[in-house]
Design a protein around this motif. Structure first.
Motif, PDB file in Angstrom:
ATOM      1  N   ALA A  54     -10.025  13.856  -0.495  1.00  0.00           N
ATOM      2  CA  ALA A  54     -11.218  14.388   0.555  1.00  0.00           C
ATOM      3  C   ALA A  54     -11.122  12.974   1.179  1.00  0.00           C
ATOM      4  O   ALA A  54     -12.724  12.110   1.347  1.00  0.00           O
ATOM      5  N   GLY A  55     -10.511  11.783   1.585  1.00  0.00           N
ATOM      6  CA  GLY A  55     -10.583  10.599   2.435  1.00  0.00           C
ATOM      7  C   GLY A  55     -11.576  10.776   3.491  1.00  0.00           C
ATOM      8  O   GLY A  55     -11.218  11.287   4.373  1.00  0.00           O
ATOM      9  N   GLU A  56     -11.571  10.276   4.066  1.00  0.00           N
ATOM     10  CA  GLU A  56     -13.591   9.417   4.899  1.00  0.00           C
ATOM     11  C   GLU A  56     -11.802   9.511   6.099  1.00  0.00           C
ATOM     12  O   GLU A  56     -12.843   9.362   7.587  1.00  0.00           O
ATOM     13  N   LEU A  57     -11.181   8.406   6.089  1.00  0.00           N
ATOM     14  CA  LEU A  57     -10.738   8.186   7.095  1.00  0.00           C
ATOM     15  C   LEU A  57      -9.197   8.006   6.403  1.00  0.00           C
ATOM     16  O   LEU A  57      -8.696   7.896   4.876  1.00  0.00           O
ATOM     17  N   LYS A  58      -8.371   9.046   7.174  1.00  0.00           N
ATOM     18  CA  LYS A  58      -7.215   9.329   6.953  1.00  0.00           C
ATOM     19  C   LYS A  58      -5.780   8.228   7.593  1.00  0.00           C
ATOM     20  O   LYS A  58      -6.327   8.020   8.520  1.00  0.00           O
ATOM     21  N   ILE A  59      -4.922   8.345   6.764  1.00  0.00           N
ATOM     22  CA  ILE A  59      -3.852   6.893   7.362  1.00  0.00           C
ATOM     23  C   ILE A  59      -3.029   8.384   7.882  1.00  0.00           C
ATOM     24  O   ILE A  59      -2.322   7.993   7.166  1.00  0.00           O
ATOM     25  N   ASN A  60      -1.830   7.778   9.292  1.00  0.00           N
ATOM     26  CA  ASN A  60      -1.008   8.368   9.634  1.00  0.00           C
ATOM     27  C   ASN A  60      -0.583   7.780  10.184  1.00  0.00           C
ATOM     28  O   ASN A  60      -0.462   6.856  10.507  1.00  0.00           O
ATOM     29  N   LEU A  61       1.030   7.186   9.026  1.00  0.00           N
ATOM     30  CA  LEU A  61       2.347   6.388   9.345  1.00  0.00           C
ATOM     31  C   LEU A  61       2.991   7.546  10.335  1.00  0.00           C
ATOM     32  O   LEU A  61       3.907   8.027   9.921  1.00  0.00           O
ATOM     33  N   GLY A  62       3.764   6.050  11.038  1.00  0.00           N
ATOM     34  CA  GLY A  62       5.020   6.135  12.077  1.00  0.00           C
ATOM     35  C   GLY A  62       5.878   5.705  11.418  1.00  0.00           C
ATOM     36  O   GLY A  62       5.968   3.813  11.289  1.00  0.00           O
ATOM     37  N   LEU A  63       6.925   5.934  11.274  1.00  0.00           N
ATOM     38  CA  LEU A  63       8.337   5.141  11.025  1.00  0.00           C
ATOM     39  C   LEU A  63       9.477   5.299  11.843  1.00  0.00           C
ATOM     40  O   LEU A  63       9.908   6.011  12.145  1.00  0.00           O
ATOM     41  N   VAL A  64       9.569   4.036  12.584  1.00  0.00           N
ATOM     42  CA  VAL A  64      11.146   4.612  13.977  1.00  0.00           C
ATOM     43  C   VAL A  64      11.970   3.357  13.292  1.00  0.00           C
ATOM     44  O   VAL A  64      11.837   2.110  13.372  1.00  0.00           O
ATOM     45  N   ILE A  65      13.347   3.629  13.023  1.00  0.00           N
ATOM     46  CA  ILE A  65      14.271   2.661  12.302  1.00  0.00           C
ATOM     47  C   ILE A  65      15.845   2.635  13.862  1.00  0.00           C
ATOM     48  O   ILE A  65      15.653   3.457  14.435  1.00  0.00           O
ATOM     49  N   GLU A  66      15.732   2.261  14.323  1.00  0.00           N
ATOM     50  CA  GLU A  66      16.867   1.636  15.545  1.00  0.00           C
ATOM     51  C   GLU A  66      17.430   1.261  14.976  1.00  0.00           C
ATOM     52  O   GLU A  66      17.926  -0.387  15.420  1.00  0.00           O
ATOM     53  N   ASN A  67      18.993   1.065  15.703  1.00  0.00           N
ATOM     54  CA  ASN A  67      20.719  -0.225  15.680  1.00  0.00           C
ATOM     55  C   ASN A  67      20.231  -0.168  17.571  1.00  0.00           C
ATOM     56  O   ASN A  67      20.032   0.056  17.245  1.00  0.00           O
ATOM     57  N   LYS A  68      20.062  -1.875  16.740  1.00  0.00           N
ATOM     58  CA  LYS A  68      20.674  -2.498  17.950  1.00  0.00           C
ATOM     59  C   LYS A  68      21.256  -3.715  17.668  1.00  0.00           C
ATOM     60  O   LYS A  68      21.957  -3.892  16.685  1.00  0.00           O
ATOM     61  N   HIS A 101      -1.442   4.976  11.781  1.00  0.00           N
ATOM     62  CA  HIS A 101      -2.992   5.358  12.751  1.00  0.00           C
ATOM     63  C   HIS A 101      -3.972   5.749  12.164  1.00  0.00           C
ATOM     64  O   HIS A 101      -3.974   6.169  10.731  1.00  0.00           O
ATOM     65  N   LEU A 102      -5.350   5.340  11.736  1.00  0.00           N
ATOM     66  CA  LEU A 102      -6.275   5.210  11.599  1.00  0.00           C
ATOM     67  C   LEU A 102      -7.668   6.997  12.307  1.00  0.00           C
ATOM     68  O   LEU A 102      -7.852   6.431  13.342  1.00  0.00           O
ATOM     69  N   VAL A 103      -7.859   7.736  10.953  1.00  0.00           N
ATOM     70  CA  VAL A 103      -8.093   9.131  11.514  1.00  0.00           C
ATOM     71  C   VAL A 103      -9.421   9.221  10.860  1.00  0.00           C
ATOM     72  O   VAL A 103      -9.507   9.160   9.986  1.00  0.00           O
ATOM     73  N   ASP A 104     -10.595   9.776  11.871  1.00  0.00           N
ATOM     74  CA  ASP A 104     -12.081   9.500  11.062  1.00  0.00           C
ATOM     75  C   ASP A 104     -11.664  11.148  10.526  1.00  0.00           C
ATOM     76  O   ASP A 104     -11.470  12.146  11.570  1.00  0.00           O
ATOM     77  N   SER A 105     -11.848  11.319   9.552  1.00  0.00           N
ATOM     78  CA  SER A 105     -11.183  13.138   9.027  1.00  0.00           C
ATOM     79  C   SER A 105     -12.426  13.977   9.408  1.00  0.00           C
ATOM     80  O   SER A 105     -12.647  15.082   9.529  1.00  0.00           O
ATOM     81  N   GLU A 106     -14.094  13.405   9.640  1.00  0.00           N
ATOM     82  CA  GLU A 106     -15.627  14.378  10.157  1.00  0.00           C
ATOM     83  C   GLU A 106     -14.605  15.014  11.789  1.00  0.00           C
ATOM     84  O   GLU A 106     -14.085  16.009  12.191  1.00  0.00           O
TER      85      GLU A 106
END
Length: 189
Positions: free
Chosen positions: A83-97, A138-143
């Protein structure tokens, strides 16, 4: 100009491009009132991707979570997976360049095709292949279930496994430096 004199110049350009500090992008107008001190606990949202089955990807996510936990704990927050007050959502994209350069007369010779017949044309040639990773936090407010702060950072991923954790530490540290700058300006108001 001798052809061999140009190779150190190309090498220097490649080294400078790989040693540049990663830039964190945050939309200041949307998140300028965010204050991390309003929260005491945090939790991570589940990473729901098929790539988590790949051991290297799963290891990168674990490194990210460890480093983010260290940074959040240093700022006075504790992890509460349920029940964290602040939820952390991670997005990770890896591209070959690919890094390319344009051929020129000084470094690339004419092509001969028979007696007194030669041609030369300018073209793009690949000089390096690499992977670029983009991390979005992304830092997301749980409420309210709304994003209260979003930061994005992109950088080149090292090829050696032992350097990847250090690169993750630098990326997460850069994100939190930007987060701290937002918090410090909020506290001064």
């Amino acid at each position: 100009m001798k052809r061999s004199n140009l190779y150190p110049l190309y090498f220097l350009v490649i080294v400078i491009s790989f040693c540049s500090t990663p830039q964190v992008i945050v939309e200041h107008s949307e998140y300028e009132n965010f204050n991390l001190q309003e929260y005491t606990t945090f939790s991570f949202m589940e990473v729901d991707q098929s790539e988590t089955e790949v051991p290297v990807f799963a290891q990168a996510i674990d490194f990210l979570k460890q480093e983010i936990t260290t940074q959040m704990t240093a700022r006075g927050l504790s992890e509460d997976p349920a029940a964290g007050e602040l939820k952390i959502n991670l997005g990770l994209v890896i591209e070959n360049k690919e890094q390319t350069r344009e051929t020129n007369l000084a470094t690339d010779p004419f092509m001969y095709s028979g007696q007194r017949n030669y041609t030369w044309k300018s073209e793009e040639v690949v000089v390096n292949r690499y992977k670029e990773g983009t991390l979005t936090m992304h830092l997301v407010d749980s409420e309210t279930n709304a994003a209260v702060w979003i930061g994005t950072i992109s950088d080149i991923i090292p090829t050696k496994q032992e350097k990847k954790q250090a690169a993750i530490e630098v990326a997460v540290s850069s994100l939190f430096e930007k987060l701290d700058s937002v918090n410090n300006s909020t506290l001064q108001q």
